[in-house]
Structures are given as C-alpha cells and as structure tokens.
Design an enzyme around this catalytic site. Sequence first.
Site: not given
Ligand code: NVA
Ligand code: CP
Length: 330
Positions: A108, A135, A138, A231, A272, A317
């Site tokens: 990540r 992502h 997800q 989101d 999410c 998830r």
């Molecule tokens: N768009 C958000 C998704 C988090 C799961 C981010 O990248 O912070």
């Molecule tokens: N939805 C998601 O990816 O959550 P986290 O950022 O907690 O992993």
Amino acid sequence: MGINLRGRSFLKLLDYTAEEIEYLIALSEDFKNLKRMGTPHNYLQGKNIVLLFEKTSTRTRCSFEVAGHDLGLGVTYLDPAGSQMGKKESIKDTARVLGRMFDGIEYRGYSQELVEDLAKYSKIPVWNGLTDDFHPTQMIADMLTIKEKLGKVKGVNFTYMGDARNNMGNSLMVVCAKLGLHFTACAPKELFPEEWLVEECKEIAKKSGGSIRLTEDIDEGTKDADVIYTDIWVSMGEPDEVWETRINLLKKYQVNKAAMKNAKKTAIFMHCLPSFHDTETEIAKQIEKKFGLTEMEVTNEVFESDQSVVFDEAENRMHSIKAIIYATLC
Ligand code: NVA
Ligand code: CP
C-alpha cells in the site's frame, strides 16, 4: 477452460477479465462460508507473505493479517519506518530481496508504478493494497456485497458521488465496466476521472453490456440508482491545503436523505471507509472548527440507516482478500 490465477499479481482490475473477477467473487463466497462454518482452511501452510504499508490502514492490513493466519501463512508486517525501502534501498533491490524470502507481497502506498515495479522485479505475486490510482482488492469485496444484497451485479445502476478521479472512483468505474453494471460518476467536472480511463472503460462496457456516464447533475445522477457509493473528499497523501477547495466543490455531492430518496426504494448505501459522517475523529473536529461542517461525504442519518451496508462491506474485505491470496498462491 477453468480459471487459473496461480502466480499472477493483482495490481489493477484492467489486467483481469470479467470471468477472472467473477471467479474471485465466487471464491470469496466460498471462503466466507468456510469461516462461518468454522471449517479450518489453512491450505497454504508453509508459505510466507510480507505486508508493506507506506500509508495507514485498518481494514486492508487486518484483512491481510487475518486472511493470512486463516490460510496458515506466516505474515510479516513492515510499516513506513520499518524497512530500508526507498530511503536506503531501491524498489528494484527491495523487490529482489523480498522475492527470495517470501511467496507474496502486499503493497500500500502512493505510486502505481512502484507496485508494478515490485511485481516486475520480485517475480512473485504482488497485491495492490491501494495506490493513488487504484484500490483493486476493495473492488472484490464491494462486488461481493452488491451480489449478496441485490442478488446480482450485472445490470445494477451504480452511482458514485464525490471525488470521482481518486483511487476509488477509478477502480469502481473499471469494475463496473468489466462486470456490466451501469456506472454513473456524479461529481463536479473538475473531479471527473481522466479521459483515457473513461474511454477505456466505455470500450470495456460495450462488451459487458454495462455503461459509463459522467454527470454534474445530482438529480439525474442519483435517479433510480440501486447503489449509491461515496468516499472521503480528501485522500491519503493529499496536502491539507486542498480541504477548502474540495469542500466547496463537493459539499452539494454529499450523500444525504434527498439523494437516497431519489434512488430506488431498495437502494443500498456503500462506502469503503473510513468515513467522516460525524465529528468523532480528530480530523472531523478540525474540519468542524475551520469550516463549520459536522458531516462530510455522507450524513450520519444515511450512514446509520437500514440502507447502509458499510460494515458488511468491511467484513467482506477479509473474505475477498483471502480469496485473492489463495487464488494467486495456491
Ligand atoms: N480514497 C481513499 C480511500 C481509502 C480506503 C484514500 O486513498 O485515502
Ligand atoms: N477501505 C480501506 O481500504 O480501509 P483501510 O484504509 O482502513 O485499509
């Protein structure tokens, strides 16, 4: 011919066929049933995976850890400060080292290019646990949730409200195109997904029977939706300075009761997570102080309503990440 994903990386859904995505959804259902029945499924005993996180996480990290343990895997977690990667050692070298020790890598972070390089140089399966662009893990959880709640994914009217050019907007548009959903990005035009990706998704949708629509009009965008998804307005890695512009652009795209009412009676609300639906977090408190907002992308009323399936989605998830690990490592 049967689907075989052994040895494959999972970097973005553009690399996967509809049949392969459907297979991962079905496998997630199987693993969910095994877990529910308490049937042991440590099929990957003796293998090891490493989780690299350059951004924070609750769901993705916990899903990989629990899924890994359930599958019998050894799991090593490295936080941003916990490895030499990027600071003292190149991605290419890190990948080649990890490839000698582990059977799979979760990453990540920021750049999609980096996760693609990890896969290229490690020569073992790499799973994208979120980048600035996509992502994908997800998506399997989200499609599984829609299948469970609405009984199908093909033909579903799917509306995404908010920042439609972030990792979630991009990924949802791709998965909807692949699986034949009718995808609407309901957002200000400044936050529409990039043209090349829209065009690619439109081409994909032609084959699947789905469709892609971008609209700034909230009434049009939410009308008859089966799913309304949103989101957070500012994603991880974006500077604090963008909050003001983003709030001004997106406040009318908040998912509230009026938006849900314009959708089908049977519509579900998805997110999410994490979500700014109240002022119970540090950032939400700062936003309240600075901009006077107590709820952002979704009202607390919708988030807590019976139409909201966000915690089923979060649970999924884990089942879907287990399926992705298993399919690529078995
Ligand atoms: N768009 C958000 C998704 C988090 C799961 C981010 O990248 O912070
Ligand atoms: N939805 C998601 O990816 O959550 P986290 O950022 O907690 O992993």
